[in-house]
Design a protein around this motif. Sequence first.
Motif, PDB file in Angstrom:
ATOM      1  N   LEU A 454       0.929  31.773 -58.770  1.00 52.16           N
ATOM      2  CA  LEU A 454       0.760  30.387 -59.207  1.00 52.16           C
ATOM      3  C   LEU A 454       0.818  30.364 -60.733  1.00 52.16           C
ATOM      4  O   LEU A 454       0.498  31.355 -61.393  1.00 52.16           O
ATOM      5  N   LYS A 465      -6.506  19.049 -58.228  1.00 47.01           N
ATOM      6  CA  LYS A 465      -5.337  19.664 -57.612  1.00 47.01           C
ATOM      7  C   LYS A 465      -5.562  21.154 -57.366  1.00 47.01           C
ATOM      8  O   LYS A 465      -5.209  21.674 -56.300  1.00 47.01           O
ATOM      9  N   GLU A 468      -7.781  21.579 -54.407  1.00 40.72           N
ATOM     10  CA  GLU A 468      -7.029  21.375 -53.162  1.00 40.72           C
ATOM     11  C   GLU A 468      -6.273  22.650 -52.777  1.00 40.72           C
ATOM     12  O   GLU A 468      -6.230  23.031 -51.599  1.00 40.72           O
ATOM     13  N   GLN A 469      -5.695  23.301 -53.777  1.00 42.58           N
ATOM     14  CA  GLN A 469      -4.962  24.542 -53.533  1.00 42.58           C
ATOM     15  C   GLN A 469      -5.894  25.624 -52.976  1.00 42.58           C
ATOM     16  O   GLN A 469      -5.548  26.338 -52.033  1.00 42.58           O
ATOM     17  N   VAL A 473      -5.290  25.689 -48.989  1.00 47.36           N
ATOM     18  CA  VAL A 473      -4.159  26.615 -48.903  1.00 47.36           C
ATOM     19  C   VAL A 473      -4.652  28.059 -48.972  1.00 47.36           C
ATOM     20  O   VAL A 473      -4.488  28.827 -48.036  1.00 47.36           O
ATOM     21  N   GLU A 474      -5.270  28.407 -50.092  1.00 56.77           N
ATOM     22  CA  GLU A 474      -5.634  29.804 -50.298  1.00 56.77           C
ATOM     23  C   GLU A 474      -6.733  30.275 -49.352  1.00 56.77           C
ATOM     24  O   GLU A 474      -6.607  31.331 -48.727  1.00 56.77           O
ATOM     25  N   LEU A 592      -0.254  18.286 -52.426  1.00 57.66           N
ATOM     26  CA  LEU A 592       0.285  19.409 -53.201  1.00 57.66           C
ATOM     27  C   LEU A 592       1.804  19.444 -53.143  1.00 57.66           C
ATOM     28  O   LEU A 592       2.408  18.983 -52.184  1.00 57.66           O
TER      29      LEU A 592
END
Length: 592
Positions: A454, A465, A468-469, A473-474, A592
């Motif tokens: 990233l 943001k 959120e990642q 996601v992670e 995202l």
Amino acid sequence: MKLYNISFAILLGLGALTSCDSKLDVTNPNQQTAATFKEDLSALEETVIAAYNHTRMEGTYARVGYMLDVCRGDEVWNSSQVWYMPFDDLNVAFTDEIGQWSWRDWYYTINVTNYTLTALGDDNNALSEAQKRIKGQMLFIRGLGYYNLAGYYQNPILITDYNTYSTLEGLYGTNSSYDEVWDQVEKDFSEAMTLLPSRDAGGEWAKGRATSGAAAGYYARALMMRHKYSEALTVLKNIINGQYGTYRLMANYGDNFREGAAYENNDESLYEVQFLDYGSQGTDDEWTPVNTSANATQGSAIESNFGPGDCGGWADLSASPWLYNLFKAERTTSGSLDPRLYWTIGTYEPEWDGFEFGNVCYTVQQGNDWGNTSIPYVTNNNYGGLPVAKNTNLRTGIYDKVVTGLHCGINLRMMRYSDVLLRAAECENEVNGPTQQAIDWINQVRNRAGLANLNLSDFAGNADKLFEQIANVERPKEFGCEFGRGFDLLRWGFFYSADRLQQMKEHAAVNFWTKANYNDGVITFTPKDAVDYSTCSKSSYDTFAAGHEFFPIYQGTLNDNPNLVGNSANTNTSNAEYFSSKGWTVHPVVNL
């Protein structure tokens, strides 16, 4: 453990006083006192072993106690539509006895720790090094118990002195507040950090006992439950810098989910629950803490809950299509699938030919013909579902079908170094906004999976943001279908935001699937396909009732203790006001 002969010894002593000359009075070597017990290291060690053993029971981590949080998360759904159903739907009734099992077993565990901690006293300077290590382990295990009780039941009874049990008032304790319990959890873990050695000490401390690193990791987790991000960040940085021992990511992600000395208690593990390997166990399943078989299996039933019905499993829980498609959305830098998918969800993928054990489901080769009688496997024959591979032998090649009951020998890695890195990134983001340091910690976890880095510029100073990642996601890809997601959703306040609740509904949306309907053309989709929430068969969170982010205190327990009252799940009361009164906010949904 030779601990309960005091009353009988006193009676004998009184008789001796009335019939014998005082010169004949001698100390009874079999009579335990607080002082003699404290000095008896072998007896103290027996209580430590008993406490560890209780963390492997039905209601702690051997089955239900582990699965209740997995159900609460958005990465797993109930494919049996029977067992765990109210917990998956977050509307469990206070008359459901299963919800009491975790309460029961953690209090058994806590009672054992309180006995030893009370005997050792509060003055750590008066203890030998061996006694300090024993006390540190008991503090850690008690902290673990209340960590689970607070996260599940919100306002349980807080008991820290064994003498409390000697009176009716003590036995019939009252609820402690959520904050009071978390205060105690923090206290226990922080004190344990100062008493325990690091895993670098080697020997038994590198083979499954609680260490200073385990205590530090859980202390940071406890701090984050109440948004103490700055304090947690300091602790997490110290773990990363090696203050509590040396940790690193294993090169092979799958090594965190295999059994055997070559894989368990590895360099990535801060703490794991120990189970005997397959083939070295007894035959007696001990489902409750009152069982005392000398031939206990000493394994877990996590695999039985996850295992596909056609492979002998109980076919209860499946991975969500959202999680599967999240994995599929991003390829590695070499263009291959994320290897974490292989170990998380037991699907057939052409790319798995030649990877690890290949396209196997308990050593049985899978194909890609959905119309075939048994290949590829779904979890439940009546509702479909993508089989969960994690913490099972679906991918390990050990045996060809599930050995149901408390037989799975894979240690449960309850906290791994990757969690330290992602939590550090989350805390850094909360305290300082997106920084290169936060990105670097995330990239360590991504690089192990072969994913591209990233870039800080991707988040343009937007803390929401980056959150959120991390959150969607992670963390799901690294910890998908493991214990802990429900705790995350709780601390993030997702149950108190309409947008976040809607997002969870979308994550947990599923479509029921059977081979018969697929072959007959009644349905044209497969269990892998992304699900449209507006047309789905169901979503777990559709039936979420206010306050049921916690599990209710069982009515039978309330009936037994007239001083105990129910929690928010008993009364269907929202906790949104408590959350906001602390000044905590829910991050808005970011695309995202």
